[in-house]
Design an enzyme around this catalytic site. Structure first.
Site, PDB file in Angstrom:
ATOM      1  N   ASP A 108      -4.714  -7.023   5.522  1.00  0.00           N
ATOM      2  CA  ASP A 108      -6.107  -6.458   5.476  1.00  0.00           C
ATOM      3  C   ASP A 108      -7.304  -7.881   5.347  1.00  0.00           C
ATOM      4  O   ASP A 108      -8.346  -7.204   5.968  1.00  0.00           O
ATOM      5  CB  ASP A 108      -5.863  -5.911   3.871  1.00  0.00           C
ATOM      6  CG  ASP A 108      -7.290  -4.426   4.047  1.00  0.00           C
ATOM      7  OD1 ASP A 108      -7.898  -4.742   5.011  1.00  0.00           O
ATOM      8  OD2 ASP A 108      -6.496  -3.337   3.322  1.00  0.00           O
ATOM      9  N   ASP A 122      -2.464 -17.974   0.744  1.00  0.00           N
ATOM     10  CA  ASP A 122      -4.389 -18.897   0.480  1.00  0.00           C
ATOM     11  C   ASP A 122      -4.959 -19.671   1.485  1.00  0.00           C
ATOM     12  O   ASP A 122      -5.884 -19.907   2.036  1.00  0.00           O
ATOM     13  CB  ASP A 122      -4.120 -18.869  -1.139  1.00  0.00           C
ATOM     14  CG  ASP A 122      -2.087 -19.933  -0.858  1.00  0.00           C
ATOM     15  OD1 ASP A 122      -1.852 -19.419  -0.257  1.00  0.00           O
ATOM     16  OD2 ASP A 122      -2.374 -20.337  -2.507  1.00  0.00           O
ATOM     17  N   TYR A 152       1.041  -1.379   0.059  1.00  0.00           N
ATOM     18  CA  TYR A 152      -0.090   0.125  -0.140  1.00  0.00           C
ATOM     19  C   TYR A 152       0.771   1.346  -0.104  1.00  0.00           C
ATOM     20  O   TYR A 152      -0.117   2.655  -0.380  1.00  0.00           O
ATOM     21  CB  TYR A 152      -0.947  -0.320   0.536  1.00  0.00           C
ATOM     22  CG  TYR A 152      -2.088  -0.845   1.332  1.00  0.00           C
ATOM     23  CD1 TYR A 152      -2.190  -1.918   0.140  1.00  0.00           C
ATOM     24  CD2 TYR A 152      -2.877  -1.199   2.254  1.00  0.00           C
ATOM     25  CE1 TYR A 152      -3.490  -3.033  -0.228  1.00  0.00           C
ATOM     26  CE2 TYR A 152      -3.549  -2.460   1.776  1.00  0.00           C
ATOM     27  CZ  TYR A 152      -3.643  -3.287   0.921  1.00  0.00           C
ATOM     28  OH  TYR A 152      -5.064  -3.726   1.083  1.00  0.00           O
ATOM     29  N   LYS A 160       3.490 -15.225   1.280  1.00  0.00           N
ATOM     30  CA  LYS A 160       3.474 -16.634  -0.288  1.00  0.00           C
ATOM     31  C   LYS A 160       4.733 -16.830  -0.406  1.00  0.00           C
ATOM     32  O   LYS A 160       5.952 -16.049  -1.692  1.00  0.00           O
ATOM     33  CB  LYS A 160       2.512 -15.306  -1.269  1.00  0.00           C
ATOM     34  CG  LYS A 160       1.193 -16.228  -1.475  1.00  0.00           C
ATOM     35  CD  LYS A 160       0.247 -16.559  -1.622  1.00  0.00           C
ATOM     36  CE  LYS A 160       0.252 -16.609  -2.852  1.00  0.00           C
ATOM     37  NZ  LYS A 160      -0.118 -18.165  -2.543  1.00  0.00           N
ATOM     38  N   ASP A 214     -10.355  -9.348   7.599  1.00  0.00           N
ATOM     39  CA  ASP A 214     -11.602  -8.680   7.523  1.00  0.00           C
ATOM     40  C   ASP A 214     -12.544 -10.480   7.935  1.00  0.00           C
ATOM     41  O   ASP A 214     -13.468 -10.199   8.103  1.00  0.00           O
ATOM     42  CB  ASP A 214     -12.048  -8.061   6.849  1.00  0.00           C
ATOM     43  CG  ASP A 214     -12.058  -6.504   6.473  1.00  0.00           C
ATOM     44  OD1 ASP A 214     -11.409  -6.218   8.096  1.00  0.00           O
ATOM     45  OD2 ASP A 214     -12.151  -6.445   6.088  1.00  0.00           O
TER      46      ASP A 214
END
Ligand code: NAD
Length: 369
Positions: free
Chosen positions: A250, A226, A143, A194, A254
């Protein structure tokens, strides 16, 4: 009253002031019944600050935030400021606070309160008793990395780039926060990246492994992001603490939030680096927004903000026993069947924001008796 425990309250916009006023009552209770007083200053942030100062975070407010032990924030934003210039918008004030205070570790607990286990989107037996924490890196990574943006390439077509960039130090400091937390909890840390397809994941894994040598009592496991998403909805109770980068954090936080059933119940903390006295800059806030649809109607659920205050006690003031009291009082109020509109279930008693706050302090009285 003057106290060595200094806090800044930033109620913000929408339901922010309503939920924060319920924390005031808990603080008054702490003063009266636990003989712990806080020196609380209050200031404006978000749209409220914009209306007064033309900016969503005044420099003087930031100075106070930098000087206190902990900031407690309600929520910012609302339709009134939708057309304000991007850098003056309410959300910009919040981002500036996080950036200027260098709050790089975002702690998002996902705890299922027994009385609300049925509100989860998963089967009750999968989530009942769930108590996990996601530590998300908050100030670097995808980000913030440069270069970023859209350009026209050599073939004359648009292309876009975002950059995942981390220094060793940025990874190490957030991983250390997570190891420390795992040490205070159940001693298990899952580091998520990852490494199979991303260079940043390889370095992240290497650093987590190296830091782990300083924490021989903590069980460290590595997991691809994942797979972690899949495991969160398959068997969430396998996790204690998860640490991961900004992007994966992020998304995964959630996802974990939904396991608990309601936005109005979720607290969070954002921590900075410790100074020479071991004191960290810190900001605590509910995960939910300013809920403009119910603002001013005394309908908001104040529990996420009250639980954010409990986190303040635990992580900024080393007052775990008092934090436990507050968390237990919240559980008892829910077990007694009280509900605000957002968590209302058949057969329960609908209460206002004020009534919910009063019920928490009454429960605190009972617990302290
Ligand atoms: P929101 O979280 O404000 O509301 C989503 C829904 O949940 C609404 O129906 C709302 O009534 C309900 N809700 C949220 N918190 C509640 C509570 N404590 N009690 C009862 N019901 C609650 O999200 P949104 O509607 O997407 O955003 C509204 C505004 O809040 C926007 O301006 C957005 O930018 C801002 N926002 C701020 C923050 C923050 O301050 N950290 C976070 C998210 C959104």
């Amino acid at each position: 009253m003057s106290s060595n425990k200094k806090m800044l309250f930033l109620p913000g916009d929408g339901i922010g002031p309503e939920v924060m006023s319920q924390v005031r009552h808990v603080i008054e209770w702490m003063d009266k019944r636990r003989h712990v007083s806080f020196d609380v200053q209050e200031d404006l942030v978000g749209g409220a600050a914009y209306d007064k100062h033309g900016t969503s975070l005044a420099d003087a407010t930031l100075d106070i935030a930098q000087s206190v032990d902990a900031v407690l924030l309600g929520a910012v934003g609302g339709p009134k400021w939708d057309n304000v210039a991007r850098d003056a918008r309410p959300e910009a004030g919040l981002l500036k606070l996080r950036k200027e205070m260098d709050l790089f570790a975002n702690l998002r607990p996902a705890t299922v309160i027994p009385a609300l286990a049925e509100a989860s989107s998963l089967k009750t037996e999968l989530v009942s008793g769930l108590d996990m924490m996601i530590v998300r890196e908050l100030t670097a990574g995808l980000y913030f990395g440069q270069p970023r943006g859209v350009s026209i390439n050599a073939d004359g077509i648009r292309e876009v780039v975002d950059t995942q960039r981390y220094t060793e130090a940025e990874i190490e400091r957030v991983v250390r926060v997570a190891f420390d937390l795992a040490g205070q909890r159940n001693g298990k840390l899952t580091s998520v990246e990852k490494a199979n397809v991303m260079e940043s994941g390889v370095l992240w894994r290497e650093i987590a492994t190296t830091v782990g040598k300083d924490y021989p009592d903590i069980e460290l496991e590595h997991m691809y992001a994942d797979n972690c998403a899949m495991q969160l909805v398959r068997e969430p109770k396998q996790f204690d603490v998860i640490v991961t980068d900004n992007l994966f954090g992020d998304i995964l936080s959630d996802c974990a939030a939904m396991l608990t059933g309601s936005l109005g119940m979720l607290p969070s903390a954002s921590l900075g680096a410790p100074d020479s006295d071991g004191r960290r800059k810190a900001m605590y806030e509910p995960v939910h927004g300013s809920a403009p649809d119910i603002a001013g109607e005394d309908k908001a659920n104040p529990l996420a903000t009250i639980l954010s205050y409990a986190m303040t006690l635990r992580y900024s003031f080393d007052m775990a026993e008092d934090a436990n009291y507050i968390e237990q009082a919240v559980q008892n109020v829910l077990a007694n069947g009280l509900r605000t509109g957002d968590i209302m279930q058949p057969g329960m008693t609908l209460v206002s924001c004020t009534q919910m706050g009063d019920a928490v302090t009454k429960e605190l009285d009972k617990l302290a008796a």
